[in-house]
Scaffold this motif. Structure first.
Motif, PDB file in Angstrom:
ATOM      1  N   ILE A 760     -38.044  40.265  64.577  1.00 33.57           N
ATOM      2  CA  ILE A 760     -37.052  39.348  64.498  1.00 33.57           C
ATOM      3  C   ILE A 760     -35.690  39.848  65.394  1.00 33.57           C
ATOM      4  N   ALA A 761     -35.269  38.970  66.159  1.00 30.65           N
ATOM      5  CA  ALA A 761     -33.900  39.534  67.182  1.00 30.65           C
ATOM      6  C   ALA A 761     -33.000  40.128  66.210  1.00 30.65           C
ATOM      7  N   ILE A 762     -32.516  41.094  66.716  1.00 27.17           N
ATOM      8  CA  ILE A 762     -31.359  42.043  66.252  1.00 27.17           C
ATOM      9  C   ILE A 762     -29.968  41.170  66.299  1.00 27.17           C
ATOM     10  N   PRO A 763     -29.032  40.865  65.375  1.00 29.33           N
ATOM     11  CA  PRO A 763     -27.784  40.174  65.662  1.00 29.33           C
ATOM     12  C   PRO A 763     -27.040  40.845  66.781  1.00 29.33           C
ATOM     13  N   LEU A 775     -27.151  53.955  67.759  1.00 24.82           N
ATOM     14  CA  LEU A 775     -27.503  53.720  66.226  1.00 24.82           C
ATOM     15  C   LEU A 775     -26.703  52.354  65.834  1.00 24.82           C
ATOM     16  N   CYS A 776     -27.496  51.844  64.908  1.00 24.35           N
ATOM     17  CA  CYS A 776     -27.049  50.667  64.250  1.00 24.35           C
ATOM     18  C   CYS A 776     -27.664  50.337  62.880  1.00 24.35           C
ATOM     19  N   GLU A 777     -26.963  49.505  61.802  1.00 24.16           N
ATOM     20  CA  GLU A 777     -27.646  49.414  60.721  1.00 24.16           C
ATOM     21  C   GLU A 777     -28.344  48.257  60.794  1.00 24.16           C
ATOM     22  N   ALA A 778     -29.734  48.296  60.401  1.00 22.32           N
ATOM     23  CA  ALA A 778     -30.317  46.914  60.553  1.00 22.32           C
ATOM     24  C   ALA A 778     -30.466  46.268  59.134  1.00 22.32           C
ATOM     25  N   ARG A 779     -29.329  46.479  57.993  1.00 23.86           N
ATOM     26  CA  ARG A 779     -29.392  46.023  56.923  1.00 23.86           C
ATOM     27  C   ARG A 779     -30.662  46.033  56.036  1.00 23.86           C
TER      28      ARG A 779
END
Length: 789
Positions: A760-763, A775-779
């Motif tokens: 699924i595409a990341i926001p 880095l990012c938070e993918a919830r």
């Protein structure tokens, strides 16, 4: 008398090669007249075979500066006489023509003297063309001649024979050579085939009474008509006319005493033999002497070449008038002699490994002191060993002479006691290189000597714009290895291309290069090696030093104005050039050459767009796979941009290296440093200090890799410096402290656009954060961390 101009023949077609043979040789005349005419016709391969006498003449002509670069000269030493043919062969892809005559490559031979020549071609004279092929084939292997053009002669002989095989013959012209049998024997045989000789008439500048009597006896004639010229050239003592022969009658040949002919010194050598079934007319190089007529084959003295025309019209003969014998000449000249006390001669070629040569004349010593004269400037090269006449001067002895293989005349002089030998150094492929470079060649040479001006840079911009193929040529750069991988300076030509390329023995290393079916490949290799050296010079060229301007010197002010105008045009045209070059970049070789070219223009002209162009080169690097050398060059570019930026950010520069797959902790090769950029972009900055700062810096990507390695080992790293500064570090730390099976952390090589587990595409907001911060938070999917930008 029918007038024929060899210069008209040269101008009549687009020739590819030109080969000449001569006894006397005026290099200054040849360069001013013949070489110029040939170059205008696009001839890139010009070779002259000359007797040692002619070679020594050229060595003394300091005004001749093109020898060895725009044409090659090979001395041919006939062991018992002299190399005497006077021949021109012109070759094109669709035609081969030749002239066989009596005139040497001198002003007299091509203008002042009265000479005779015959135009030979395969369209009706195929047998004569084939005879020329046999002559060069014989010369290639002749043990009676010493020379280093054997490969050239063999290849030319094969081409002439092929041209003859494709032509037609009318049976009227043949070519006679003393390489086979004596000229007199061949004349006697031809006369017998025409019913037998009845008369003999001769015009010659030099005579030998014994030779005339023997020729008449071989032909079976009782008398000889000998032409008395009204204007004579100086002759050797007692050889200006055959007074001692009892069978000679003095005459004037009508065709040789016209208004113009009477004013010109007779140097033509012509023989008419009247026969029962017609007549024979021979002309060419052979004088009416024993050396010219009576010796041949294994016992050859002079190497002679003549045409023999067969006229089957019965009763036709030259018209002549009886006259008195001429008085003895007061001024004598030694035409066919060669003093054993003359300076010895050598031949040499400059290849990518140095200078290799051979002494053709007698030499006794095992070593010699060497002096190289480069454009009239003597340079002491120390001592060289002589092995069976061969010698080699390695490139390290010449490393201060960068222009050595490219411009001007180069002469060598070897001395050991009373032994002295001199000769030219040739660059076998310069003609082909000049043809490919065209008008840009002077500017390319200026860069190689570090003497470029803004006008040169402007000319080279145009050359690069119209020749983008050079981007795919890789310069010779010193490698990190040792032994055979070390840098080979000045790769103008490859040693294997000069004859056999061997350094010892008697093999030919002095050929003129291109011939046969391999021409295109040889010329292409030579061109690529030249461009490789040019590109390497562009990577290291510095701005030319400027003298203080003399305000009172009008020419100096005009020169500076031209330079300023050229600099303005450079700034305007550089963006367009970069766009064109950037569109060509699809591999790392092209990328590096674009960097070299842009670096050259920016550094030598101090262009204000340097930083912007360097950034664009790095963006190009993101789209191609980089090899080790390209990564090193881009590492230096990143360091220069970091040092020249308004705010130095070592971590950002380190991240940029990681993005390109560059190991920031490894020192890049200094040979790929593109020097001068940091001095212009960040004066006073040391690029090595900048690299050390980049190596010492830590990025999030370094911390991500350290974190991944520690977690896999069941540990937690204690030296993270960048990750703890990130805004989501507390949440990430909480995940790291959980048990391995309960951690929600994904490690990826580069930023991704979708979650790996569900695709699924990341926001967009999180994708931008991943791309910009690593880095990012993918919830629901946890955290995504990138190992590289």
């Amino acid at each position: 008398m029918k007038i024929f101009s060899q210069l008209d023949l040269i101008a009549a077609h687009k020739w590819r090669r030109a080969t000449f043979t001569t006894y006397s040789f005026s290099a200054s005349f040849t360069e001013a007249v013949l070489v110029e005419a040939l170059l205008r016709q696009g001839v890139s391969d010009i070779t002259i075979l000359t007797d040692p006498l002619g070679y020594r003449m050229a060595l003394k002509e300091r005004g001749a500066v093109r020898i060895g670069r725009e044409y090659a000269v090979h001395p041919v030493a006939a062991r018992a006489g002299c190399f005497h043919p006077k021949l021109m062969v012109l070759e094109a892809d669709d035609a081969t023509h030749a002239t066989v005559g009596s005139g040497n490559l001198t002003f007299g031979g091509w203008s002042a003297n009265l000479e005779c020549l015959v135009h030979v071609h395969a369209n009706g004279m195929a047998l004569a063309m084939g005879d020329l092929g046999k002559f060069f084939t014989a010369l290639a292997t002749a043990q009676t001649c010493e020379h280093d053009a054997r490969a050239l002669c063999g290849e030319l002989g094969a081409r002439l024979s092929a041209s003859a095989a494709a032509g037609r013959d009318e049976g009227s012209v043949r070519v006679l050579s003393s390489m086979e049998t004596p000229i007199a024997e061949q004349l006697a045989s031809a006369a017998k085939a025409l019913g037998g000789a009845r008369s003999l008439t001769i015009a010659s500048p030099y005579w030998d009474a014994a030779a005339i009597d023997k020729l008449a006896d071989a032909l079976g004639v009782g008398g000889v008509e000998a032409h008395v010229p009204r204007t004579r050239v100086p002759a050797p003592k007692d050889m200006d006319w055959p007074r001692r022969s009892a069978i000679v009658r003095p005459v004037e040949l009508n065709n040789l005493v016209g208004q113009d002919e009477a004013k010109r010194g007779l140097h033509a050598k012509i023989i008419e033999i009247g026969c029962v079934d017609g007549r024979l007319i021979m002309s060419g190089s052979a004088n009416a002497t024993s050396a010219g007529l009576l010796y041949g084959g294994a016992g050859v003295r002079n190497v002679e070449l003549c045409t023999l025309r067969v006229d089957r019209r019965v009763g036709h003969r030259w018209k002549f008038t009886a006259v008195k014998a001429p008085p003895k000449q007061a001024v004598c000249l030694e035409e066919d002699g060669d003093s054993a006390t003359d300076t010895g001669i050598l031949v040499a070629a400059h290849t990518d490994g140095g200078i290799y040569g051979r002494i053709l004349t007698r030499w006794r010593a095992e070593q010699a002191a060497v002096t190289m004269e480069l454009n009239r400037r003597p340079i002491d090269l120390g001592t060289v060993a002589i092995n069976d006449g061969h010698f080699s001067i390695p490139m390290e002895e010449l490393d201060q002479q960068a222009e050595l293989s490219l411009e001007g005349r180069i002469q060598l002089r070897l001395v050991s006691g009373e032994d002295v030998a001199e000769g030219f150094v040739i660059a076998p492929d310069f003609g082909a290189i000049k043809s490919r470079a065209g008008k840009a060649l002077p500017s390319m040479l200026a860069v190689m000597r570090g003497m470029q001006t803004p006008e040169h840079v402007l000319a080279l911009m145009e050359f690069v714009r119209t020749n983008p193929h050079i981007l795919n040529i890789e310069p010779v750069i010193a490698t990190r290895g040792t032994g055979s991988q070390q840098e080979r300076p000045d790769p103008l030509v490859d040693a294997a291309r000069v004859g056999t390329g061997q350094r010892g023995g008697g093999e030919d290393r002095g050929g003129s290069g291109d011939s046969g079916s391999g021409d295109a490949g040889k010329e292409e290799r030579a061109w690529r090696q030249f461009v490789a050296r040019f590109l390497r010079s562009m990577a290291t060229a510095t701005p030319a030093a400027e003298d203080d301007e003399d305000e009172a010197d009008r020419s100096e002010r005009a020169r500076r104005q031209r330079a300023a105008d050229a600099a303005d045009k450079l700034s305007l045209r550089l963006p367009e050039l970069f766009q064109k070059l950037a569109a060509q970049v699809d591999n790392d070789v092209k990328l590096m050459n674009v960097a070299r070219i842009i670096r050259f223009i920016c550094v030598t002209t101090e262009d204000p767009a340097t930083e912007s162009l360097l950034s664009r080169i790095l963006r190009l690097a993101e789209d191609i796979e980089l090899g080790g050398d390209a990564r090193d060059m881009m590492a230096w570019c990143i360091a220069y941009l970091a040092a020249g930026g308004s705010e130095f950010d070592a971590a950002k520069a380190r991240g940029r290296m990681l993005k390109l797959g560059i190991d920031p902790d490894r020192s890049p090769d200094y040979q790929l440093a593109l020097p001068g950029l940091v001095d212009f972009m960040a004066p006073g900055t040391d690029a090595l200090d900048t690299l050390k700062a980049i190596q010492a810096a830590r990025t999030i990507y370094d911390d991500v890799r350290a974190l991944e390695a520690a977690l896999e080992a069941g540990q937690f790293p204690g030296s993270l410096t960048a990750l703890p500064l990130h805004e989501i570090w507390p949440q990430l730390l909480d995940q790291c402290q959980r048990e391995a099976g309960k951690r929600r952390i994904q490690f990826v090589d580069h930023p991704v656009k979708a979650y790996r587990r569900c695709n699924i595409a990341i926001p967009d907001e999180e994708a931008n954060r991943l791309r910009s911060t690593g880095l990012c938070e993918a919830r629901c999917h946890g955290f995504i961390l990138t190992r590289n930008p």
